[in-house]
Design a protein around this motif. Sequence first.
Motif, mmCIF file in Angstrom:
data_model
loop_
_atom_site.group_PDB
_atom_site.id
_atom_site.type_symbol
_atom_site.label_atom_id
_atom_site.label_comp_id
_atom_site.label_asym_id
_atom_site.label_seq_id
_atom_site.Cartn_x
_atom_site.Cartn_y
_atom_site.Cartn_z
ATOM 1 N N ALA A 20 11.916 -0.505 20.244
ATOM 2 C CA ALA A 20 12.264 -1.800 20.849
ATOM 3 C C ALA A 20 13.016 -2.722 19.902
ATOM 4 N N PRO A 21 12.709 -2.766 18.589
ATOM 5 C CA PRO A 21 13.483 -3.661 17.706
ATOM 6 C C PRO A 21 14.973 -3.377 17.675
ATOM 7 N N LEU A 121 24.444 7.914 16.864
ATOM 8 C CA LEU A 121 23.582 7.829 15.677
ATOM 9 C C LEU A 121 22.211 7.274 16.033
ATOM 10 N N THR A 122 22.173 6.276 16.912
ATOM 11 C CA THR A 122 20.897 5.683 17.310
ATOM 12 C C THR A 122 20.042 6.658 18.094
ATOM 13 N N VAL A 123 20.643 7.309 19.090
ATOM 14 C CA VAL A 123 19.878 8.250 19.914
ATOM 15 C C VAL A 123 19.423 9.443 19.086
ATOM 16 N N LEU A 124 20.270 9.897 18.172
ATOM 17 C CA LEU A 124 19.867 11.003 17.289
ATOM 18 C C LEU A 124 18.667 10.590 16.434
ATOM 19 N N GLY A 125 18.704 9.373 15.900
ATOM 20 C CA GLY A 125 17.585 8.914 15.091
ATOM 21 C C GLY A 125 16.300 8.773 15.886
ATOM 22 N N VAL A 126 16.385 8.192 17.076
ATOM 23 C CA VAL A 126 15.182 8.035 17.905
ATOM 24 C C VAL A 126 14.649 9.395 18.320
ATOM 25 N N GLY A 127 15.531 10.332 18.673
ATOM 26 C CA GLY A 127 15.080 11.670 19.030
ATOM 27 C C GLY A 127 14.415 12.379 17.863
ATOM 28 N N GLY A 128 14.976 12.240 16.667
ATOM 29 C CA GLY A 128 14.346 12.835 15.494
ATOM 30 C C GLY A 128 12.977 12.243 15.218
ATOM 31 N N VAL A 129 12.854 10.936 15.392
ATOM 32 C CA VAL A 129 11.542 10.298 15.216
ATOM 33 C C VAL A 129 10.558 10.804 16.264
ATOM 34 N N PRO A 149 7.299 7.179 10.546
ATOM 35 C CA PRO A 149 8.634 7.268 11.183
ATOM 36 C C PRO A 149 8.883 6.142 12.169
ATOM 37 N N MET A 150 7.832 5.635 12.837
ATOM 38 C CA MET A 150 8.028 4.486 13.718
ATOM 39 C C MET A 150 8.471 3.272 12.915
ATOM 40 N N LEU A 151 7.865 3.094 11.752
ATOM 41 C CA LEU A 151 8.254 1.971 10.893
ATOM 42 C C LEU A 151 9.681 2.131 10.392
ATOM 43 N N ALA A 152 10.129 3.366 10.231
ATOM 44 C CA ALA A 152 11.516 3.592 9.809
ATOM 45 C C ALA A 152 12.496 3.054 10.846
ATOM 46 N N VAL A 156 15.534 -0.476 10.412
ATOM 47 C CA VAL A 156 16.984 -0.497 10.646
ATOM 48 C C VAL A 156 17.466 -1.894 11.025
ATOM 49 N N PRO A 157 16.923 -2.549 12.065
ATOM 50 C CA PRO A 157 17.393 -3.909 12.360
ATOM 51 C C PRO A 157 17.066 -4.902 11.259
ATOM 52 N N VAL A 158 15.971 -4.683 10.532
ATOM 53 C CA VAL A 158 15.652 -5.584 9.424
ATOM 54 C C VAL A 158 16.738 -5.534 8.368
ATOM 55 N N ALA A 159 17.312 -4.340 8.145
ATOM 56 C CA ALA A 159 18.317 -4.179 7.100
ATOM 57 C C ALA A 159 19.675 -4.729 7.492
ATOM 58 N N VAL A 160 20.037 -4.663 8.783
ATOM 59 C CA VAL A 160 21.392 -5.032 9.191
ATOM 60 C C VAL A 160 21.460 -6.354 9.928
#
Length: 820
Positions: A20-21, A121-129, A149-152, A156-160
């Motif tokens: 969700a973030p 990139l986003t969907v790949l990351g969520v799928g990997g998680v 992995p959920m915290l990972a 992402v939004p915290v960093a950008v």
Amino acid sequence: MTAHRNLGFVAAAATLLAAAPLSAIFLRWTWLIEAAIVVAVVAGAAALSRLARAPLWGQIIAMLAGLTLGLTWVFPGGTELLAFLPTPGTFAHFGDLLGASMQDMRTYSVKVDDVDSLLFLTVLGVGGVAVLVDVLSVGLRRPALAGLPMLAIYSVPVAVYVDDVPATPFVVGACGFLWLLVTDNVDRVRRFGRRFTGEGRDVDVWEASPLAAAGRRLAVVGVALAVALPLAVPGMTSGLLNAAGSGTGDGNGRPGQGGNSGRIDLFAALSGQLKQSTVTELVKVTTNEPTPFYLRFGVADDLRPNGFRDRTPTGRAVTQGLTDPAERAGVERQRYRATVEVSKTLNMPLLPVYAEPVKTEDLGRSWRYDTNLQVLFSDRENSRGKRYSFDYVRSTYSPSVLRAARSLPTDDPLRRQQTTTPGAPAVDQLVRQLVKGKQNDYDKVRAIYDYFSVENGFTYSLSTRDGTSGEDITDFLSTKAGFCQQYAGAMAWLVRAAGIPARVAFGFTNGTRSSGGTYVLTNQNLHAWTEVFFGGIGWVPFDATPAASVPGSVRSAWAPDTEAREEATPSTGGAAAPDAADASAGPNSPDRLDKDADQGLSVGDGGPTQQSPVWPWWVAGALALLVLLAVPALRRSALRRHRRVRAAAPAATTLAAIPGQRGEVRDIVVGVDADRLRADAHAAWDELLDTLVDFQVRVDRTETPRATAERLVQETLTEDAGAVTGVRLLGRAEERARYARDPLTGEELHPALRSVRGALAARADRRTRIMAALLPPSVLLRWRTTVSERSARLVTAGGEVRQRLLRWSPRRLLAGRPAR
């Protein structure tokens, strides 16, 4: 298998909730729809593999295959079989998307539109998680580790994200994680059959037990604290400029990224850009104004002892419209239009505009305008890659109009805020000499402005020179060498010292002009200048930096070029510069490299900036360390002294012999405090046990005093007759104090203790003796025991409080009501 499938689908749903973030990054919800499709395919593949009773490695392969199929269907490359079976061309397409995503991450600013590379990139990351969460929570039955992995995803939004990430998506993600934990725990309990509530009754239905209710309450409280606590603790400020505060030094070539604590250290960025050997294009502006003034984007107007700093801008969204500046007599105003294209290199939450914009286009509601600071800012976006247009008003002033401007009253809020300066006696004396005899604000400002001239020895240099005053502004006025940030800050300081509001503005000078009124602005056009407020007119720019040294510099009738005085409009407000000795008496030092850019012009430190001697701090630290190390030894010494006083206390004894019932004679104690003698014996015995612990002799608390004494005689004190007699005396005294009706009397216990301690010290090695003297193990053991006991009491008290709270549960009250 049903429980595993249920837990697997909960893991997939928890992964989507944890994502969700990411809503803070994208403008639309396309990413969520595509991620949900891919995660559903992964969860379905995992469920089918478990239905086939595949091992864990087989489940992982099935989920990775499902991830590949889902990505192929959502992001087709045009070469797939049956629209979802990948081919080598599909994987080449995926590689192209990944490569483009690296560039697009540096190009786009949040919030991002639906860009295929970033979506992939986003969907790949969520799928990997989703694969990792399923393996940890279902395959390995370690759902708590699935939070990593959920915290990972949340990182992402915290960093950008430019501003703070909203709290609501974090709460949604935390609820998903808690849902996963609760489902796993319920599944574990159901393996044992019917649930036990802890109250002596079994239940077959879904009925909350006190333990489960307490767990849910703790979960809710934990999530609430995780969200509310960071909001309550003061953190990074949301200001935009840290003109003379702390920074990284030379900057990194991108304005807005050289500071710290979430603030833009604009002086540091400016210094770093000026010292760069390469030329970087930052802005391209097209305007129909024949000779435009500087394109500005920031202001520092809060002068503190450590330099100029910003104030947090406030204003309304540009989509609500901007107000036209009021017409003022004698001020000529012309309206123009400009279009700005910001390069992908310039990254900051500010947009460059000409002064006094009256209308903007192509900007969303997240961009706001502060009418006082005249800056265009955003808390959610940045300037990278922006293209926008705006209308603006260019105001020109004549010296006569500025001379006629009224001075602000002393109680005016703007004057009180914009004329405060830290104490600098040399600067105040210089200002008094410069403005002496001047009758209006403009003549005072011109006197200060004319002072920064080549005739008075000022030169433009990227290398400043050290002074001897301990104050940066005094050193600059003495060495008279620096670049725009020094000139702008120094003039603003001096004007404020004269009682006139002033601030420092940042932006670009005019760059290389191409056809059609387009200017290309590079890092070499970054500039800082001074703005002075005149009553009834507003903020008027003055650039005191030598014009010949600034590419694209612009001069005006009210602030002419001091190096070409014969071409400027004559002014009666000029003043001859006083001798340099009036500003500072210190000699100049040889040229040095630029001062740390995080200082900018760190004017007015309020006192000498010479480094204080360090040795007093080292001495104080060493003394504090010695005192800390001496605490156990002092505690041991005080305890020994207390016991010695008790054991050596005199006791007046009177012995009397009386016959017993069978004719035997028995001694009784007359006139002696038996309780006192027992306490003395206990104190002596405790001192003996502590001495044994200090010298690393085994102590068995289950032994009787006599048995302990005899063991010491046989194992440790065999060669010292005095110590043997002493330890037996101490054991007999403790035994009588514990078990006999009458304690032992008439014996000196302190000499016995001294003899035993001397024998133990002679037997021990040097390290043991040093530790017994400096860090007595008996004291450290007693402290550890005390901490453990208090911790146990706290745990017990917490359990009692919990039991009382459970008794107050409304569910129990409702459960106890008779059915109607």
